[in-house]
Design a protein around this motif. Sequence first.
Motif, PDB file in Angstrom:
ATOM      1  N   ALA A  58       0.647  -1.141  -0.221  1.00 41.01           N
ATOM      2  CA  ALA A  58       0.064  -0.100  -0.142  1.00 41.01           C
ATOM      3  C   ALA A  58       1.009   1.394   0.012  1.00 41.01           C
ATOM      4  CB  ALA A  58      -0.913   0.019   1.349  1.00 41.01           C
ATOM      5  N   PRO A  59       1.263   1.679  -1.293  1.00 40.91           N
ATOM      6  CA  PRO A  59       1.958   2.888  -1.296  1.00 40.91           C
ATOM      7  C   PRO A  59       1.327   4.060  -0.851  1.00 40.91           C
ATOM      8  CG  PRO A  59       2.092   1.587  -3.408  1.00 40.91           C
ATOM      9  CD  PRO A  59       0.861   1.271  -2.548  1.00 40.91           C
ATOM     10  N   GLY A  60       2.397   5.236  -0.463  1.00 42.15           N
ATOM     11  CA  GLY A  60       1.461   6.337  -0.393  1.00 42.15           C
ATOM     12  C   GLY A  60       1.606   7.108  -1.561  1.00 42.15           C
ATOM     13  N   GLY A  61       2.129   8.557  -1.411  1.00 39.80           N
ATOM     14  CA  GLY A  61       2.511   9.250  -2.826  1.00 39.80           C
ATOM     15  C   GLY A  61       3.589   8.869  -3.428  1.00 39.80           C
ATOM     16  N   VAL A  62       3.840   8.528  -4.631  1.00 41.13           N
ATOM     17  CA  VAL A  62       4.885   7.986  -5.339  1.00 41.13           C
ATOM     18  C   VAL A  62       5.062   9.091  -6.522  1.00 41.13           C
ATOM     19  CG1 VAL A  62       6.377   5.883  -6.172  1.00 41.13           C
ATOM     20  CG2 VAL A  62       4.411   5.813  -4.483  1.00 41.13           C
ATOM     21  N   ILE A  63       6.417   9.377  -7.094  1.00 38.71           N
ATOM     22  CA  ILE A  63       6.595   9.993  -8.220  1.00 38.71           C
ATOM     23  C   ILE A  63       6.544   9.148  -9.318  1.00 38.71           C
ATOM     24  CG2 ILE A  63       8.398  11.421  -9.477  1.00 38.71           C
ATOM     25  CD1 ILE A  63       8.961  12.468  -6.799  1.00 38.71           C
ATOM     26  N   THR A  64       5.620   9.182 -10.077  1.00 37.70           N
ATOM     27  CA  THR A  64       5.440   8.082 -11.370  1.00 37.70           C
ATOM     28  C   THR A  64       4.819   8.883 -12.516  1.00 37.70           C
ATOM     29  OG1 THR A  64       3.374   7.388 -10.876  1.00 37.70           O
ATOM     30  CG2 THR A  64       5.158   6.370  -9.806  1.00 37.70           C
ATOM     31  N   SER A  65       4.345   8.481 -13.475  1.00 36.85           N
ATOM     32  CA  SER A  65       3.679   8.924 -14.454  1.00 36.85           C
ATOM     33  C   SER A  65       2.045   8.829 -14.611  1.00 36.85           C
ATOM     34  CB  SER A  65       4.085   8.319 -15.828  1.00 36.85           C
ATOM     35  OG  SER A  65       3.793   7.084 -16.019  1.00 36.85           O
ATOM     36  N   ILE A  66       1.514   8.273 -13.413  1.00 36.44           N
ATOM     37  CA  ILE A  66       0.266   8.124 -13.176  1.00 36.44           C
ATOM     38  C   ILE A  66      -0.628   9.383 -13.320  1.00 36.44           C
ATOM     39  CG2 ILE A  66      -0.011   8.273 -10.546  1.00 36.44           C
ATOM     40  CD1 ILE A  66      -1.765   5.361 -11.010  1.00 36.44           C
ATOM     41  N   GLU A  67      -1.539   9.636 -13.896  1.00 37.19           N
ATOM     42  CA  GLU A  67      -2.304  10.668 -14.133  1.00 37.19           C
ATOM     43  C   GLU A  67      -3.356  10.828 -13.461  1.00 37.19           C
ATOM     44  OE1 GLU A  67      -2.973  11.582 -18.388  1.00 37.19           O
ATOM     45  OE2 GLU A  67      -0.935  11.516 -18.665  1.00 37.19           O
ATOM     46  N   SER A  68      -3.812  11.843 -12.577  1.00 42.77           N
ATOM     47  CA  SER A  68      -4.864  11.979 -11.723  1.00 42.77           C
ATOM     48  C   SER A  68      -5.268  13.420 -11.976  1.00 42.77           C
ATOM     49  CB  SER A  68      -4.459  11.765 -10.536  1.00 42.77           C
ATOM     50  OG  SER A  68      -5.632  12.224  -9.585  1.00 42.77           O
ATOM     51  N   SER A  69      -6.584  13.932 -11.776  1.00 38.66           N
ATOM     52  CA  SER A  69      -6.959  15.230 -11.726  1.00 38.66           C
ATOM     53  C   SER A  69      -8.059  15.840 -10.680  1.00 38.66           C
ATOM     54  CB  SER A  69      -7.560  15.698 -13.053  1.00 38.66           C
ATOM     55  OG  SER A  69      -8.622  14.593 -13.403  1.00 38.66           O
ATOM     56  N   PHE A  70      -8.237  16.737 -10.470  1.00 40.57           N
ATOM     57  CA  PHE A  70      -9.339  17.193  -9.594  1.00 40.57           C
ATOM     58  C   PHE A  70     -10.430  17.592 -10.393  1.00 40.57           C
ATOM     59  CE2 PHE A  70      -6.003  16.828  -6.128  1.00 40.57           C
ATOM     60  CZ  PHE A  70      -6.820  16.566  -5.154  1.00 40.57           C
ATOM     61  N   ASP A  71     -11.464  17.008 -10.660  1.00 42.84           N
ATOM     62  CA  ASP A  71     -12.686  17.315 -11.453  1.00 42.84           C
ATOM     63  C   ASP A  71     -13.655  17.906 -10.493  1.00 42.84           C
ATOM     64  OD1 ASP A  71     -10.791  16.586 -13.195  1.00 42.84           O
ATOM     65  OD2 ASP A  71     -12.182  15.126 -14.199  1.00 42.84           O
ATOM     66  N   SER A  72     -13.650  17.842  -9.364  1.00 43.45           N
ATOM     67  CA  SER A  72     -14.998  17.954  -8.409  1.00 43.45           C
ATOM     68  C   SER A  72     -14.297  19.046  -7.512  1.00 43.45           C
ATOM     69  CB  SER A  72     -15.195  16.805  -7.760  1.00 43.45           C
ATOM     70  OG  SER A  72     -16.046  17.234  -6.466  1.00 43.45           O
ATOM     71  N   ALA A  73     -15.040  20.226  -7.293  1.00 44.12           N
ATOM     72  CA  ALA A  73     -14.766  21.367  -6.266  1.00 44.12           C
ATOM     73  C   ALA A  73     -14.959  20.438  -4.852  1.00 44.12           C
ATOM     74  CB  ALA A  73     -15.985  22.371  -6.390  1.00 44.12           C
ATOM     75  N   LEU A  74     -15.911  19.770  -4.681  1.00 46.79           N
ATOM     76  CA  LEU A  74     -15.909  19.083  -3.307  1.00 46.79           C
ATOM     77  C   LEU A  74     -14.694  18.291  -3.126  1.00 46.79           C
ATOM     78  CD1 LEU A  74     -17.427  18.379  -0.801  1.00 46.79           C
ATOM     79  CD2 LEU A  74     -18.674  16.821  -2.143  1.00 46.79           C
ATOM     80  N   GLY A  75     -14.196  17.481  -3.905  1.00 47.48           N
ATOM     81  CA  GLY A  75     -12.942  16.418  -4.080  1.00 47.48           C
ATOM     82  C   GLY A  75     -11.990  17.341  -3.664  1.00 47.48           C
ATOM     83  N   GLN A  76     -11.746  18.634  -4.457  1.00 44.64           N
ATOM     84  CA  GLN A  76     -10.611  19.305  -4.305  1.00 44.64           C
ATOM     85  C   GLN A  76     -10.585  19.786  -2.776  1.00 44.64           C
ATOM     86  OE1 GLN A  76      -8.080  20.986  -6.859  1.00 44.64           O
ATOM     87  NE2 GLN A  76      -7.545  21.179  -4.721  1.00 44.64           N
ATOM     88  N   GLU A  77     -11.651  20.340  -2.201  1.00 45.24           N
ATOM     89  CA  GLU A  77     -11.730  20.913  -0.750  1.00 45.24           C
ATOM     90  C   GLU A  77     -11.283  19.707   0.303  1.00 45.24           C
ATOM     91  OE1 GLU A  77     -15.586  22.491   0.141  1.00 45.24           O
ATOM     92  OE2 GLU A  77     -15.239  22.094   2.171  1.00 45.24           O
TER      93      GLU A  77
END
Length: 363
Positions: free
Chosen positions: A297-316
């Motif tokens: 169970a990794p935490g944050g890892v520097i890779t090429s995986i792509e993610s985005s924040f497409d929700s204001a609630l998710g961002q908050e």
Amino acid sequence: MAAPLTAKSSIADWLAHPVGGPILAAMVEEGGMTTAVLKPVRRFALQRLVAMSRGRLTQDTVDDLVARVRAAEQGIPDTAQAASSTEQQPAQRGTGTQAQGGGGRGVEPAAWVERVTPGRFDGKTVIVTGAGAGIGQATASRIAREGGRVIAVDIAPDRLTELTIRLDGFDVVPVTGDITAEGDIAAIVAAAGGAIDGLANIAGVADNMTPLHEVTDQVWERVMRINVDGTFKLSRAVIPHMLAAGRGSIVNTASQAALRGSAAGLAYTASKHAVVGLTKSSAFMYGPSGLRVNAVAPGGVITSIESSFDSALGQERIGGQLESMPSLADADMIAASITFLLSDDAVNINGAVLTSDGGWSAQ
Ligand SMILES: NC(=O)c1ccc[n+]([C@@H]2O[C@H](COP(=O)([O-])OP(=O)(O)OC[C@H]3O[C@@H](n4cnc5c(N)ncnc54)[C@H](O)[C@@H]3O)[C@@H](O)[C@H]2O)c1
């Protein structure tokens, strides 16, 4: 006196530097953020942020930062900083950021150096999915350099070509394929040639940080198909070979999102919880037959995986949480954990979800 700063100096060194710290802090603040956003990357060289930020921090900006520090050290007035430097003295600003970067300890931890264990995978065939990039690539490389035969699987053929060039001279069999397609799964197993000692289910995709009511069918289906169906289907094809041999080690890739609700969106969180279920059920079922099935169970890892924040609630909700996560890891660090679980050193470990997260889950 502080060592001269360069683009190769770590973010921690930049933040702690009496001249560079305030200049970097001002740049971050101009972007509407605080230096807290740099905490997860403080171990990394400033230069690495150019690639990691995917264009948000440009090479020109890094060059400009270095030039401004040089100029400031030589006593040349920095027009860009004139306003902020009258508000607070550089030494004071530097002290404040050092406390943030070093967590009050005053000394940054020593850098980690990978040490291969020669021959650890001698005579072993290990299937590694997602081998073209990030954690999968690092794992394939580590196994090959430790004597194993790697069946390197990825949907992206160009990435596999790069891998085989980089690992020229090692025993790497590239297989271009989709882990969710039955025909490709058969080709992967055939490439291994029947004797399969290990399977590292690493290929996976992130989501767009949306809460349940905003998850589209497209995001849900893609994330569940690759992260869950792919892991399930390839394991289903491999396990009979391991049962026939009376041995085998499978490592699945979970995530912090398998352990908490605050690390990703709904689809990814659900998919990684499912990966833990696949792991525990299989560990229980096949343990007596000589198979071990674990997850990392990794935490944050520097890779090429792509993610985005497409929700204001998710961002908050999620965005705020991410600021308190520990320093990001290199893919090699997660490969160290995965290869440990795959190897005979983990002989007595079955059904474990090994956190490899710099302590994030302890928070
Ligand atoms: N990067 C992180 O911060 C992080 C954190 C926790 C867990 N993880 C997990 O680690 C695993 C690897 O992620 P990464 O960050 O190295 O990502 P990455 O995007 O760098 O690499 C993933 C690789 O998987 C391949 N792939 C994607 N779909 C595939 C498919 N259907 N069939 C075959 N190959 C496919 C991609 O082409 C890519 O080369 C994933 O399961 C991810 O969920 C990543």
